[in-house]
Design a protein around this motif. Structure first.
Motif, PDB file in Angstrom:
ATOM      1  N   LEU A   1       0.824  -1.205   0.000  1.00 24.04           N
ATOM      2  CA  LEU A   1       0.000   0.000   0.000  1.00 24.04           C
ATOM      3  C   LEU A   1       0.861   1.258   0.000  1.00 24.04           C
ATOM      4  O   LEU A   1       0.528   2.260  -0.651  1.00 24.04           O
ATOM      5  CB  LEU A   1      -0.927  -0.008   1.217  1.00 24.04           C
ATOM      6  CG  LEU A   1      -2.081  -1.020   1.179  1.00 24.04           C
ATOM      7  CD1 LEU A   1      -2.795  -1.063   2.516  1.00 24.04           C
ATOM      8  CD2 LEU A   1      -3.059  -0.679   0.061  1.00 24.04           C
ATOM      9  N   LEU A   2       1.979   1.206   0.717  1.00 25.77           N
ATOM     10  CA  LEU A   2       2.874   2.358   0.724  1.00 25.77           C
ATOM     11  C   LEU A   2       3.435   2.620  -0.668  1.00 25.77           C
ATOM     12  O   LEU A   2       3.479   3.758  -1.133  1.00 25.77           O
ATOM     13  CB  LEU A   2       4.018   2.128   1.722  1.00 25.77           C
ATOM     14  CG  LEU A   2       3.670   2.245   3.205  1.00 25.77           C
ATOM     15  CD1 LEU A   2       4.881   1.897   4.051  1.00 25.77           C
ATOM     16  CD2 LEU A   2       3.184   3.645   3.541  1.00 25.77           C
ATOM     17  N   ARG A   3       3.875   1.532  -1.330  1.00 24.91           N
ATOM     18  CA  ARG A   3       4.438   1.702  -2.672  1.00 24.91           C
ATOM     19  C   ARG A   3       3.377   2.226  -3.649  1.00 24.91           C
ATOM     20  O   ARG A   3       3.676   3.032  -4.535  1.00 24.91           O
ATOM     21  CB  ARG A   3       5.015   0.374  -3.150  1.00 24.91           C
ATOM     22  CG  ARG A   3       6.231  -0.098  -2.370  1.00 24.91           C
ATOM     23  CD  ARG A   3       6.879  -1.311  -3.032  1.00 24.91           C
ATOM     24  NE  ARG A   3       7.997  -1.802  -2.261  1.00 24.91           N
ATOM     25  CZ  ARG A   3       7.927  -2.795  -1.373  1.00 24.91           C
ATOM     26  NH1 ARG A   3       6.760  -3.410  -1.171  1.00 24.91           N
ATOM     27  NH2 ARG A   3       8.984  -3.190  -0.718  1.00 24.91           N
ATOM     28  N   GLU A   4       2.163   1.755  -3.467  1.00 23.55           N
ATOM     29  CA  GLU A   4       1.088   2.186  -4.359  1.00 23.55           C
ATOM     30  C   GLU A   4       0.810   3.681  -4.217  1.00 23.55           C
ATOM     31  O   GLU A   4       0.390   4.346  -5.177  1.00 23.55           O
ATOM     32  CB  GLU A   4      -0.173   1.383  -4.047  1.00 23.55           C
ATOM     33  CG  GLU A   4      -1.351   1.686  -4.968  1.00 23.55           C
ATOM     34  CD  GLU A   4      -2.569   0.842  -4.611  1.00 23.55           C
ATOM     35  OE1 GLU A   4      -3.660   1.160  -5.113  1.00 23.55           O
ATOM     36  OE2 GLU A   4      -2.420  -0.132  -3.835  1.00 23.55           O
ATOM     37  N   HIS A   5       1.054   4.217  -3.030  1.00 23.30           N
ATOM     38  CA  HIS A   5       0.812   5.640  -2.772  1.00 23.30           C
ATOM     39  C   HIS A   5       2.121   6.326  -2.385  1.00 23.30           C
ATOM     40  O   HIS A   5       2.158   7.138  -1.459  1.00 23.30           O
ATOM     41  CB  HIS A   5      -0.224   5.798  -1.659  1.00 23.30           C
ATOM     42  CG  HIS A   5      -1.535   5.145  -1.957  1.00 23.30           C
ATOM     43  ND1 HIS A   5      -2.476   5.693  -2.809  1.00 23.30           N
ATOM     44  CD2 HIS A   5      -2.053   3.962  -1.535  1.00 23.30           C
ATOM     45  CE1 HIS A   5      -3.522   4.889  -2.888  1.00 23.30           C
ATOM     46  NE2 HIS A   5      -3.297   3.827  -2.126  1.00 23.30           N
ATOM     47  N   ALA A   6       3.175   5.995  -3.125  1.00 25.56           N
ATOM     48  CA  ALA A   6       4.510   6.501  -2.802  1.00 25.56           C
ATOM     49  C   ALA A   6       4.581   8.024  -2.817  1.00 25.56           C
ATOM     50  O   ALA A   6       5.385   8.620  -2.087  1.00 25.56           O
ATOM     51  CB  ALA A   6       5.532   5.922  -3.771  1.00 25.56           C
ATOM     52  N   ASP A   7       3.745   8.661  -3.627  1.00 26.57           N
ATOM     53  CA  ASP A   7       3.781  10.124  -3.695  1.00 26.57           C
ATOM     54  C   ASP A   7       3.307  10.765  -2.393  1.00 26.57           C
ATOM     55  O   ASP A   7       3.700  11.886  -2.056  1.00 26.57           O
ATOM     56  CB  ASP A   7       2.921  10.615  -4.860  1.00 26.57           C
ATOM     57  CG  ASP A   7       1.471  10.142  -4.757  1.00 26.57           C
ATOM     58  OD1 ASP A   7       1.259   8.991  -4.293  1.00 26.57           O
ATOM     59  OD2 ASP A   7       0.553  10.909  -5.129  1.00 26.57           O
ATOM     60  N   ARG A   8       2.487  10.047  -1.626  1.00 24.68           N
ATOM     61  CA  ARG A   8       1.989  10.576  -0.347  1.00 24.68           C
ATOM     62  C   ARG A   8       2.917  10.262   0.816  1.00 24.68           C
ATOM     63  O   ARG A   8       2.943  10.989   1.813  1.00 24.68           O
ATOM     64  CB  ARG A   8       0.595  10.004  -0.048  1.00 24.68           C
ATOM     65  CG  ARG A   8      -0.485  10.449  -1.009  1.00 24.68           C
ATOM     66  CD  ARG A   8      -1.821   9.839  -0.624  1.00 24.68           C
ATOM     67  NE  ARG A   8      -2.233  10.216   0.730  1.00 24.68           N
ATOM     68  CZ  ARG A   8      -3.271   9.667   1.369  1.00 24.68           C
ATOM     69  NH1 ARG A   8      -3.996   8.708   0.776  1.00 24.68           N
ATOM     70  NH2 ARG A   8      -3.591  10.072   2.582  1.00 24.68           N
ATOM     71  N   PHE A   9       3.652   9.149   0.694  1.00 24.39           N
ATOM     72  CA  PHE A   9       4.491   8.699   1.815  1.00 24.39           C
ATOM     73  C   PHE A   9       5.932   8.444   1.356  1.00 24.39           C
ATOM     74  O   PHE A   9       6.459   7.344   1.531  1.00 24.39           O
ATOM     75  CB  PHE A   9       3.905   7.419   2.423  1.00 24.39           C
ATOM     76  CG  PHE A   9       2.433   7.489   2.710  1.00 24.39           C
ATOM     77  CD1 PHE A   9       1.948   8.310   3.721  1.00 24.39           C
ATOM     78  CD2 PHE A   9       1.527   6.750   1.972  1.00 24.39           C
ATOM     79  CE1 PHE A   9       0.586   8.373   3.994  1.00 24.39           C
ATOM     80  CE2 PHE A   9       0.169   6.801   2.231  1.00 24.39           C
ATOM     81  CZ  PHE A   9      -0.309   7.626   3.242  1.00 24.39           C
ATOM     82  N   PRO A  10       6.602   9.418   0.763  1.00 25.85           N
ATOM     83  CA  PRO A  10       7.934   9.180   0.208  1.00 25.85           C
ATOM     84  C   PRO A  10       8.984   8.774   1.235  1.00 25.85           C
ATOM     85  O   PRO A  10       9.858   7.956   0.945  1.00 25.85           O
ATOM     86  CB  PRO A  10       8.286  10.525  -0.445  1.00 25.85           C
ATOM     87  CG  PRO A  10       7.445  11.532   0.278  1.00 25.85           C
ATOM     88  CD  PRO A  10       6.170  10.819   0.588  1.00 25.85           C
ATOM     89  N   THR A  11       8.910   9.327   2.442  1.00 24.51           N
ATOM     90  CA  THR A  11       9.916   8.996   3.459  1.00 24.51           C
ATOM     91  C   THR A  11       9.763   7.553   3.918  1.00 24.51           C
ATOM     92  O   THR A  11      10.746   6.814   4.065  1.00 24.51           O
ATOM     93  CB  THR A  11       9.798   9.945   4.658  1.00 24.51           C
ATOM     94  OG1 THR A  11       9.837  11.301   4.196  1.00 24.51           O
ATOM     95  CG2 THR A  11      10.936   9.708   5.638  1.00 24.51           C
TER      96      THR A  11
END
Length: 208
Positions: free
Chosen positions: A161-171
């Motif tokens: 899920l993090l990778r799918e929304h990498a733009d929101r959770f780059p760190t």
């Protein structure tokens, strides 16, 4: 022959193997090969049973004079490590020791030991109480992933899920690709050092 200690030990064994939810008066009685009603001669119900479990699992508190070192820091470090050992051995224990309740003699002895050690710091009473809470919370937070609470990188589903929304959770996504091994103690020693370094610095500033 039944006794409170034998009943509590049977309940602790169940909780260690299957979790606290598996503990019931009926289950403990069955494991001891007694009737459920037999247990009520020693405990009035599950709440009292859990209280007996806590004190048994906590074990004998450390004797300050037998802890390493002659000053407060090595002694409180040893106290924290021994507390962590007890909690690691009984992962259900930290979660049933929160909230407003009456502590048994063993658990009270652990609190007395920490209070006596921290009295040597020169901090005032409220500061010592805050520090004691902080140390207990630090041990809780650095237990195994299964008991320390949810982290955003502990399972494949969450990582996906993090990778799918990498733009929101780059760190957080960048942390997923860090190749440094995680510390085996979940950062317990690192955090303990930072906390106590801060206390030492505060004490030094006041005394100077």
């Amino acid at each position: 022959m039944l006794s409170l200690e034998r009943i509590a030990q049977a309940a602790v064994d169940i909780a260690d193997a299957e979790g606290l939810a598996a503990v019931s008066m009926q289950r403990v009685a069955a494991d001891l090969d007694f009737t459920k009603m037999s247990l009520y001669r020693y405990v009035t119900g599950k709440d009292e049973l859990v209280a007996a479990m806590i004190d048994l699992a906590a074990g004998e508190p450390p004797v300050i004079e037998e802890l390493p070192g002659t000053s407060w820091r090595p002694r409180i470090e040893a106290w924290v490590r021994r507390l962590a050992e007890a909690w690691d051995a009984h992962p259900w224990l930290p979660w049933v020791t929160m909230g407003d309740r009456v502590m048994g003699p063993n658990e009270t002895g652990w609190t007395e030991a920490s209070a006596a050690i921290l009295a040597e710091t020169g901090l005032d009473v409220q500061e010592r109480m805050s520090l004691a809470r902080m140390l207990g919370g630090h041990v809780r937070a650095t237990m195994s992933v299964s008991t320390a609470g949810t982290q955003p990188w502990v399972n494949h589903q969450q990582a996906g899920l993090l990778r799918e929304h990498a733009d929101r959770f780059p760190t957080l996504v960048a942390m997923l690709y860090d190749d440094q091994p995680a510390p085996p103690d979940n950062g317990r020693e690192f955090g303990l050092r930072l906390i106590l370094d801060g206390v030492e610095r505060l004490v030094a500033e006041r005394t100077s």
